[in-house]
Motif scaffolding. Sequence first.
Motif, short mmCIF file in Angstrom:
data_model
loop_
_atom_site.label_atom_id
_atom_site.label_comp_id
_atom_site.label_asym_id
_atom_site.label_seq_id
_atom_site.Cartn_x
_atom_site.Cartn_y
_atom_site.Cartn_z
N GLN A 60 0.83 -1.20 0.00
CA GLN A 60 0.00 0.00 0.00
C GLN A 60 0.87 1.26 0.00
O GLN A 60 0.57 2.23 -0.70
CB GLN A 60 -0.94 0.01 1.21
CG GLN A 60 -1.89 1.19 1.22
CD GLN A 60 -2.83 1.20 0.02
OE1 GLN A 60 -3.41 0.18 -0.33
NE2 GLN A 60 -2.96 2.33 -0.62
N ALA A 61 1.94 1.26 0.75
CA ALA A 61 2.86 2.40 0.78
C ALA A 61 3.47 2.64 -0.60
O ALA A 61 3.60 3.79 -1.04
CB ALA A 61 3.95 2.18 1.81
N ARG A 62 3.81 1.57 -1.29
CA ARG A 62 4.36 1.71 -2.65
C ARG A 62 3.32 2.24 -3.62
O ARG A 62 3.61 3.06 -4.48
CB ARG A 62 4.93 0.38 -3.12
CG ARG A 62 6.21 0.02 -2.43
CD ARG A 62 6.80 -1.26 -2.95
NE ARG A 62 8.06 -1.53 -2.27
CZ ARG A 62 8.57 -2.73 -2.11
NH1 ARG A 62 7.95 -3.80 -2.60
NH2 ARG A 62 9.72 -2.89 -1.47
N ARG A 63 2.07 1.76 -3.50
CA ARG A 63 0.99 2.27 -4.37
C ARG A 63 0.74 3.75 -4.09
O ARG A 63 0.57 4.54 -5.02
CB ARG A 63 -0.30 1.48 -4.16
CG ARG A 63 -0.32 0.12 -4.83
CD ARG A 63 -1.70 -0.51 -4.84
NE ARG A 63 -2.22 -0.75 -3.50
CZ ARG A 63 -2.01 -1.84 -2.78
NH1 ARG A 63 -1.28 -2.82 -3.27
NH2 ARG A 63 -2.54 -1.97 -1.58
N ASP A 64 0.74 4.13 -2.81
CA ASP A 64 0.54 5.54 -2.46
C ASP A 64 1.67 6.41 -3.00
O ASP A 64 1.42 7.51 -3.51
CB ASP A 64 0.45 5.70 -0.94
CG ASP A 64 -0.80 5.07 -0.35
OD1 ASP A 64 -1.74 4.76 -1.12
OD2 ASP A 64 -0.84 4.89 0.88
N ALA A 65 2.89 5.93 -2.91
CA ALA A 65 4.04 6.68 -3.44
C ALA A 65 3.93 6.83 -4.96
O ALA A 65 4.20 7.91 -5.50
CB ALA A 65 5.34 5.99 -3.07
N ALA A 66 3.50 5.78 -5.64
CA ALA A 66 3.34 5.85 -7.09
C ALA A 66 2.24 6.84 -7.47
O ALA A 66 2.37 7.59 -8.44
CB ALA A 66 3.03 4.46 -7.65
N ALA A 67 1.16 6.86 -6.69
CA ALA A 67 0.08 7.82 -6.96
C ALA A 67 0.56 9.25 -6.76
O ALA A 67 0.22 10.15 -7.53
CB ALA A 67 -1.12 7.51 -6.07
N ARG A 68 1.36 9.47 -5.71
CA ARG A 68 1.89 10.81 -5.46
C ARG A 68 2.81 11.25 -6.58
O ARG A 68 2.87 12.42 -6.93
CB ARG A 68 2.63 10.85 -4.13
CG ARG A 68 1.73 10.94 -2.93
CD ARG A 68 2.51 11.25 -1.67
NE ARG A 68 3.60 10.33 -1.40
CZ ARG A 68 3.48 9.19 -0.73
NH1 ARG A 68 2.31 8.81 -0.28
NH2 ARG A 68 4.53 8.42 -0.53
N GLU A 69 3.54 10.32 -7.15
CA GLU A 69 4.47 10.63 -8.23
C GLU A 69 3.76 11.23 -9.44
O GLU A 69 4.36 11.96 -10.21
CB GLU A 69 5.23 9.37 -8.67
CG GLU A 69 6.28 8.93 -7.70
CD GLU A 69 7.48 9.85 -7.67
OE1 GLU A 69 7.97 10.23 -8.74
OE2 GLU A 69 7.92 10.18 -6.56
N THR A 70 2.49 10.90 -9.62
CA THR A 70 1.75 11.40 -10.77
C THR A 70 1.10 12.75 -10.49
O THR A 70 0.57 13.38 -11.39
CB THR A 70 0.66 10.40 -11.21
OG1 THR A 70 -0.28 10.25 -10.14
CG2 THR A 70 1.26 9.07 -11.57
#
Length: 122
Positions: A17-27
């Motif tokens: 979940q932390a990795r998904r959240d980080a990827a979403a923030r990247e966009t």
Amino acid sequence: MSSKTIDQSKLDRIVAQARRDAAARETGYRERALKMYPWVCGRCAREFTRSNLQELTVHHRNHDHDFNPSDGSNWELLCVYCHDNEHSRHIDYTGESASSAESRTESATSNPFAGLKDLLKR
């Protein structure tokens, strides 16, 4: 040995979940602007590092937060102080803030006190 055991599947879910959240923030436009521009306030020229980067904001030059072209032409990085000052100047110039324009409602069509004068005469 510790009396508590680590639930590996729960830990895996948290990390995923932390990795998904980080990827979403990247966009997001903030992350894109931080990659595109140097970490310097566009007004006062204050420089930022990772330790104080939360004080650097993305200002939308045309004040439309939904207009985010991929080339970053509507963004500029401003420190929180210069950003607040820019919005105060915009409010002074236009006479209203973006939030007050959104919350504006139409005039009431009924008068709840229409018969009050007659009631008070009785």
